[in-house]
Design a protein around this motif. Structure first.
Motif, PDB file in Angstrom:
ATOM      1  N   GLU A  20      -3.215  -7.382   1.234  1.00 45.45           N
ATOM      2  CA  GLU A  20      -3.892  -5.784   0.660  1.00 45.45           C
ATOM      3  C   GLU A  20      -2.151  -4.905   0.821  1.00 45.45           C
ATOM      4  O   GLU A  20      -1.296  -4.758   1.341  1.00 45.45           O
ATOM      5  CB  GLU A  20      -4.379  -5.558   1.895  1.00 45.45           C
ATOM      6  N   THR A  21      -2.599  -4.096   0.124  1.00 50.25           N
ATOM      7  CA  THR A  21      -1.552  -2.476  -0.432  1.00 50.25           C
ATOM      8  C   THR A  21      -2.491  -1.702  -0.693  1.00 50.25           C
ATOM      9  O   THR A  21      -3.539  -1.634  -0.935  1.00 50.25           O
ATOM     10  CB  THR A  21      -0.312  -2.975  -0.345  1.00 50.25           C
ATOM     11  N   ILE A  22      -0.967   0.130  -0.877  1.00 52.48           N
ATOM     12  CA  ILE A  22      -2.627   1.315  -1.063  1.00 52.48           C
ATOM     13  C   ILE A  22      -2.102   1.084  -3.108  1.00 52.48           C
ATOM     14  O   ILE A  22      -1.528   0.355  -3.599  1.00 52.48           O
ATOM     15  CB  ILE A  22      -1.767   2.463  -0.661  1.00 52.48           C
ATOM     16  N   GLU A  23      -2.600   1.850  -3.350  1.00 48.81           N
ATOM     17  CA  GLU A  23      -3.665   1.790  -4.975  1.00 48.81           C
ATOM     18  C   GLU A  23      -2.159   1.641  -5.564  1.00 48.81           C
ATOM     19  O   GLU A  23      -1.526   1.346  -6.455  1.00 48.81           O
ATOM     20  CB  GLU A  23      -4.525   2.479  -5.195  1.00 48.81           C
ATOM     21  N   CYS A  24      -0.684   2.279  -5.412  1.00 43.62           N
ATOM     22  CA  CYS A  24      -0.225   3.206  -6.406  1.00 43.62           C
ATOM     23  C   CYS A  24       1.366   2.343  -5.632  1.00 43.62           C
ATOM     24  O   CYS A  24       2.253   2.254  -6.924  1.00 43.62           O
ATOM     25  CB  CYS A  24       0.465   4.777  -5.814  1.00 43.62           C
ATOM     26  N   LEU A  25       1.029   0.968  -5.049  1.00 39.90           N
ATOM     27  CA  LEU A  25       2.232   0.239  -4.915  1.00 39.90           C
ATOM     28  C   LEU A  25       1.049  -1.161  -5.685  1.00 39.90           C
ATOM     29  O   LEU A  25       1.574  -2.082  -5.255  1.00 39.90           O
ATOM     30  CB  LEU A  25       2.366   0.318  -3.604  1.00 39.90           C
ATOM     31  N   GLY A  46      -6.257   1.334 -13.892  1.00 41.26           N
ATOM     32  CA  GLY A  46      -5.555   2.651 -13.086  1.00 41.26           C
ATOM     33  C   GLY A  46      -4.252   2.308 -13.541  1.00 41.26           C
ATOM     34  O   GLY A  46      -3.283   1.574 -14.205  1.00 41.26           O
ATOM     35  N   TYR A  47      -3.662   2.090 -12.591  1.00 40.28           N
ATOM     36  CA  TYR A  47      -2.300   1.232 -12.139  1.00 40.28           C
ATOM     37  C   TYR A  47      -2.178  -0.903 -12.280  1.00 40.28           C
ATOM     38  O   TYR A  47      -1.578  -0.819 -13.276  1.00 40.28           O
ATOM     39  CB  TYR A  47      -1.754   1.741 -10.284  1.00 40.28           C
ATOM     40  N   ILE A  66       4.012   9.967 -11.591  1.00 44.11           N
ATOM     41  CA  ILE A  66       4.424  11.298 -11.620  1.00 44.11           C
ATOM     42  C   ILE A  66       3.192  12.092 -11.458  1.00 44.11           C
ATOM     43  O   ILE A  66       3.174  13.577 -11.256  1.00 44.11           O
ATOM     44  CB  ILE A  66       4.945  11.441 -12.233  1.00 44.11           C
ATOM     45  N   GLU A  67       2.175  11.576 -12.569  1.00 45.48           N
ATOM     46  CA  GLU A  67       1.076  12.939 -13.123  1.00 45.48           C
ATOM     47  C   GLU A  67       0.600  12.782 -11.370  1.00 45.48           C
ATOM     48  O   GLU A  67       0.130  14.518 -11.033  1.00 45.48           O
ATOM     49  CB  GLU A  67       0.165  12.421 -13.943  1.00 45.48           C
ATOM     50  N   SER A  68       0.486  11.788 -10.979  1.00 42.95           N
ATOM     51  CA  SER A  68      -0.783  11.980  -9.731  1.00 42.95           C
ATOM     52  C   SER A  68      -0.416  13.096  -8.591  1.00 42.95           C
ATOM     53  O   SER A  68      -1.454  13.647  -7.927  1.00 42.95           O
ATOM     54  CB  SER A  68      -1.307  10.024  -8.782  1.00 42.95           C
ATOM     55  N   ILE A 114       2.916   3.011 -15.982  1.00 48.07           N
ATOM     56  CA  ILE A 114       3.048   2.980 -13.878  1.00 48.07           C
ATOM     57  C   ILE A 114       3.971   4.804 -13.416  1.00 48.07           C
ATOM     58  O   ILE A 114       3.381   4.522 -12.898  1.00 48.07           O
ATOM     59  CB  ILE A 114       3.769   2.064 -13.661  1.00 48.07           C
ATOM     60  N   GLY A 115       5.011   4.454 -13.734  1.00 46.11           N
ATOM     61  CA  GLY A 115       6.169   5.879 -13.873  1.00 46.11           C
ATOM     62  C   GLY A 115       4.467   7.233 -13.875  1.00 46.11           C
ATOM     63  O   GLY A 115       4.703   8.597 -14.035  1.00 46.11           O
ATOM     64  N   LYS A 116       4.525   7.219 -14.807  1.00 48.47           N
ATOM     65  CA  LYS A 116       3.889   8.538 -15.945  1.00 48.47           C
ATOM     66  C   LYS A 116       2.120   8.591 -14.351  1.00 48.47           C
ATOM     67  O   LYS A 116       1.960   9.606 -14.464  1.00 48.47           O
ATOM     68  CB  LYS A 116       2.520   7.920 -17.286  1.00 48.47           C
TER      69      LYS A 116
END
Ligand code: M6R
Length: 366
Positions: free
Chosen positions: A324-329, A231-232, A72-74, A67-69
């Protein structure tokens, strides 16, 4: 000491809203419009000039690393590799003073992760630790780092440490991205604000405990499980499968959902439970068609969806609605019901969830 819970694992699952608050304390301001990990600021020259990050970890911590990858990449546009510490240390890896190594470890004592740190140090890399146990060996061996501050984790199956690691990785990516100028102001503010709401949303998820306990009863027969996400949510699928294996001894595999058709779909029949993380994010439509592929082969789909989803609930055998939350979370929300599912299946099977067979809390031998 289990605070009224039958097992440490359940206590630790339920502690997560408080742990995440503790983890963010002093790092996100009260207005929730700024996040600072002090070690990132103190060492920003090293971090901003790195040509690559390498995350080394084992087990659940390795899943957090994936998930960190992605984070950090995004947000920072820095290439990141995620390595099993045990493989990295014996591979004579290409690594030098232009690399930053992030060692992720709950216990801070995992022998392979510590050895990977020593190897990277000997090649001149800059070493950053993300650990839970204060003063343990890995934080002592690294140049700097951030504690996750989730309190002692006793259950052998890691739960709150995982969500704590993901929270620190989000804060790390945001702090660095702001310094580097690779994130827009609006996106930055949206994520920080939403991160500050995650503890409340986790509390909402925990209200599903009884539903998941009930559902678990129907799966004690299973010998195999498949977990899918994209994805995440792909690392979350791996983590959900690991949790189930560790404590219920049911064989479980996590896969990126689109990989199914390249082999594992051959395993699907009416006996196969397939857990799918199908929340409303960028890959929703794709996951939906992956679910249709499984249903066409009569697999039993247990879908974790965003509240109000009406499409997947019609085709899945069972669908569980999440806030609901945002994708990266999303991993901070979707991981929790998978922990509860594994816990209840193991309890239904009469297993010792806090002390599963053959496992130790910290693996200090290789
Ligand atoms: O203490 P660490 O985070 O370094 O431990 C790494 C793994 O041994 C650990 O995550 C293990 O996979 C857990 N039992 C998972 O629940």
């Amino acid at each position: 000491e289990k605070g009224g819970y039958p097992h440490f694992m359940l206590k630790e699952i339920f502690e997560q809203p408080d742990c995440i608050r503790d983890c963010m304390r002093g790092r996100i301001n009260v207005e929730a419009n700024n996040v600072v990990l002090s070690a990132i600021i103190d060492y920003k020259e090293h971090l901003l000039n790195a040509k690559r990050f390498i995350i080394v970890a084992c087990g659940t911590s390795w899943h957090a690393g994936l998930i960190g990858k992605h984070l950090i990449e995004s947000f920072c546009r820095i290439p990141v590799e995620v390595e099993y510490a045990s493989e990295f240390r014996y591979r004579d890896p290409v690594i030098d003073e232009h690399d930053v190594v992030i060692a992720l470890s709950q216990s801070g004592e995992t022998a392979d992760t510590l050895a990977a740190v020593d190897l990277a140090k000997s090649r001149g890399a800059f070493i950053y630790g993300i650990c839970n146990a204060i003063g343990s060996s890995i934080p002592r061996a690294t140049y700097t780092g951030s504690y996750i501050h989730v309190g002692p984790e006793i259950g052998v199956a890691s739960t709150k440490a995982f969500t704590g690691q993901v929270t620190v990785l989000v804060m790390l990516a945001l702090t660095l991205a702001k310094e580097k100028g690779t994130i827009g102001e609006e996106q930055y503010l949206t994520i920080v604000k939403e991160l500050s709401h995650i503890p409340e949303k986790m509390k909402e998820v925990l209200k599903l405990n009884d539903t998941l306990a009930e559902l678990s009863k129907t799966f004690t027969y299973a010998h195999n499980f498949i977990y899918l996400g994209r994805g995440y949510s792909y690392p979350v699928a791996l983590e959900g499968a690991l949790k189930l294996k560790e404590i219920s001894y049911i064989h479980a595999e996590g896969y990126p959902a689109a990989e199914m058709k390249h082999g594992p779909i051959a395993l699907i029949d009416a006996e196969m439970p397939v857990v799918v993380i199908a929340t409303q994010n960028g890959l929703y439509e794709k996951v939906l068609s992956n679910i249709q592929e499984i249903k066409a082969r009569k697999g039993k789909v247990i879908a974790f969806v965003t509240k109000g989803d009406t499409v997947i609930s019609k085709i899945a055998d069972c669908s569980i609605e999440l806030p609901e939350t945002i994708e990266c979370l999303d991993p901070l929300i979707t991981t929790v019901p998978l922990q509860l599912l594994a816990y209840h299946i193991a309890v239904c099977k009469g297993m010792d969830v806090d002390q599963p067979r053959n496992l130790a809390k910290s693996v200090t031998v290789e």
